[in-house]
Design an enzyme around this catalytic site. Structure first.
Site, PDB file in Angstrom:
ATOM      1  N   ASP A 127       0.802  -1.213   0.000  1.00 28.97           N
ATOM      2  CA  ASP A 127       0.000   0.000   0.000  1.00 28.97           C
ATOM      3  C   ASP A 127       0.844   1.277   0.000  1.00 28.97           C
ATOM      4  O   ASP A 127       0.630   2.187  -0.809  1.00 28.97           O
ATOM      5  CB  ASP A 127      -0.924  -0.029   1.228  1.00 28.97           C
ATOM      6  CG  ASP A 127      -1.953   1.084   1.231  1.00 28.97           C
ATOM      7  OD1 ASP A 127      -1.566   2.242   1.477  1.00 28.97           O
ATOM      8  OD2 ASP A 127      -3.146   0.808   1.005  1.00 28.97           O
ATOM      9  N   ALA A 163      -4.857   2.696  -0.619  1.00 27.26           N
ATOM     10  CA  ALA A 163      -4.502   1.965  -1.842  1.00 27.26           C
ATOM     11  C   ALA A 163      -5.105   0.561  -1.850  1.00 27.26           C
ATOM     12  O   ALA A 163      -5.758   0.169  -2.818  1.00 27.26           O
ATOM     13  CB  ALA A 163      -2.981   1.892  -1.995  1.00 27.26           C
ATOM     14  N   ASP A 164      -4.898  -0.208  -0.800  1.00 28.47           N
ATOM     15  CA  ASP A 164      -5.382  -1.589  -0.783  1.00 28.47           C
ATOM     16  C   ASP A 164      -6.903  -1.662  -0.920  1.00 28.47           C
ATOM     17  O   ASP A 164      -7.432  -2.370  -1.783  1.00 28.47           O
ATOM     18  CB  ASP A 164      -4.968  -2.285   0.511  1.00 28.47           C
ATOM     19  CG  ASP A 164      -3.555  -2.842   0.444  1.00 28.47           C
ATOM     20  OD1 ASP A 164      -2.933  -2.757  -0.625  1.00 28.47           O
ATOM     21  OD2 ASP A 164      -3.070  -3.359   1.474  1.00 28.47           O
ATOM     22  N   PHE A 165      -7.595  -0.945  -0.052  1.00 26.66           N
ATOM     23  CA  PHE A 165      -9.035  -1.149   0.039  1.00 26.66           C
ATOM     24  C   PHE A 165      -9.846  -0.182  -0.819  1.00 26.66           C
ATOM     25  O   PHE A 165     -10.772  -0.598  -1.519  1.00 26.66           O
ATOM     26  CB  PHE A 165      -9.472  -1.089   1.497  1.00 26.66           C
ATOM     27  CG  PHE A 165      -8.869  -2.184   2.332  1.00 26.66           C
ATOM     28  CD1 PHE A 165      -9.234  -3.494   2.126  1.00 26.66           C
ATOM     29  CD2 PHE A 165      -7.906  -1.911   3.280  1.00 26.66           C
ATOM     30  CE1 PHE A 165      -8.667  -4.532   2.859  1.00 26.66           C
ATOM     31  CE2 PHE A 165      -7.325  -2.928   4.030  1.00 26.66           C
ATOM     32  CZ  PHE A 165      -7.707  -4.240   3.818  1.00 26.66           C
ATOM     33  N   GLY A 169      -9.426  -2.750  -3.872  1.00 27.87           N
ATOM     34  CA  GLY A 169     -10.589  -3.624  -3.783  1.00 27.87           C
ATOM     35  C   GLY A 169     -11.893  -2.972  -4.177  1.00 27.87           C
ATOM     36  O   GLY A 169     -12.698  -3.557  -4.914  1.00 27.87           O
TER      37      GLY A 169
END
Length: 386
Positions: A127, A163-165, A169
């Site tokens: 991230d 960034a990740d979620f 996602g």
């Protein structure tokens, strides 16, 4: 009935963004089967985004494991690919050349950290790295200077939320929904490509444009209107150490309500609030005021007002107070599946958990008849029958 009822998803097991995409689909009624590795990889944290999912174990590097997956492909709607560029192709599972030919209605959602055609495409990252090369990380963090060099503190990563979620996602989920809408019109599936660098850059569109507008976000990090530089858009510690109040009194009427609650006025810092040269003095006044009462006392002062002044709650406080987790979106006719009675509980899906039931529900397959499960994972018992 949830909006994605009867939609079948194969989620190739990965880290946070891929499982989050699968969770969003599952929470809206999709039937999600996670495909786990036979030998679990060395990962920094367990997958806690497993609610409403099932699992099978496959060795995709073996012909038997790959064959099993390929027999599922014509029978599903979505495949979530969380791997680095080229991994599926190396396994002989090219979306263009193999998967979509087996199932022209298939939606292949490919989620990477970096762009597939960029300089970082084949590098590992997390991230903070995606935030870094997107330009967003440079905008986050305090402007406080520290000795001995008297430089500002480094940019501060907001956990792995952005960034990740959000950029990963959630953007992938949105892409899948768009592909489902397109398929309802054309009958054809397609490949959905998402990467976290572009995803988080898209989320930061407004702040990026505001850097071009004087008075918005045109100053160095930590000196702008909504990044902690403005004293009436900031966080203040209360009398009880480690307890904070958040302030976002941007509009004049909200600022007036804030000042009334604090018992301060322009003469305390020497002029109009829009004079940025007075911001340091105003911030010191606010800091002193907030340190004069406990957070609970300030909550009482500002409760029911338009001062935009609210407590900074911790998750443990929210849990203790019985906060109820709800779906992010409420749909009147096709509601999401609510969380369990205790939304604070951890949902861990064991490798292979629930897979047998789901294969039976989807296809009528039975262990020992169509397939067997052993140390090498799931494999066909009689390919001809499948």
């Amino acid at each position: 009935m949830p909006a994605l009822n009867n939609v079948r998803v194969l989620e190739l097991a990965g880290l946070a963004p891929g499982p989050f995409t699968g969770l969003l689909l599952a929470d809206n009624g999709a039937s999600v089967l996670r495909v786990d590795r036979v030998q679990p990889p060395n990962i920094p944290s367990p997958d806690v985004l497993a609610r409403n999912k099932s699992s099978i174990t496959l060795d995709l590097k073996s012909e038997e494991g790959k064959s099993f997956l390929l027999q599922l492909i014509p029978r599903v709607d979505i495949l979530i690919d969380p791997f680095r560029p080229g991994v599926l192709e190396k396994l002989g599972l090219s979306p263009h050349d193999v998967l979509l030919k087996l199932n022209p209605r298939l939606i292949v959602a490919r989620l990477t950290g970096f762009r597939r055609d960029g300089k970082y495409a084949h590098m590992a990252g997390h991230d903070i790295n995606y935030l870094a090369v997107s330009g967003v990380l440079s905008m986050l963090g305090s402007a406080a200077k520290v000795p001995p060099l008297n430089h500002p503190l480094p940019p501060s990563p907001p956990g792995n939320i952005l960034a990740d979620f959000a950029g990963g996602g959630l953007m992938c989920f949105a892409g899948i929904l768009l592909a489902l809408v397109a398929r309802s019109q054309t009958g054809a599936g397609q490949i959905v490509e998402t990467n976290m660098v572009d995803g988080v850059s898209y989320l930061a569109m407004a702040p990026r444009k505001f850097t071009k507008i004087p008075g918005q976000w045109d100053q160095p990090r930590g000196n702008n209107l909504v990044d902690g530089g403005c004293p009436y858009y900031a966080v203040y510690e209360c009398q009880d150490d480690g307890k904070y109040m958040s302030v976002a009194a941007l509009e004049p009427q909200f600022f007036e309500a804030l000042c009334q609650g604090l018992g301060v006025c322009e003469k305390d810092w020497g002029g109009k609030r829009d004079d940025r040269t007075l911001w340091p003095a105003m911030k010191r006044v606010f800091e002193t005021k907030f340190r004069s009462k406990t957070r609970a006392e300030w909550e009482t002062v500002f409760n029911g007002t338009d001062a935009c002044c609210l407590p900074v709650l911790t998750h443990s406080e929210m849990e203790a107070n019985g906060y109820e987790h709800r779906p992010a979106v409420t749909l009147s006719e096709t509601p999401s599946i609510p969380e369990t009675a205790n939304g604070w509980s951890i949902d861990i899906l064991e490798r292979g958990g629930g897979g047998e039931k789901l294969l039976s529900d989807w296809l009528g397959w039975k262990e020992g008849r169509e397939y067997v499960v052993d140390s090498s994972g799931y494999r066909s018992n009689n390919v001809a029958k499948l």
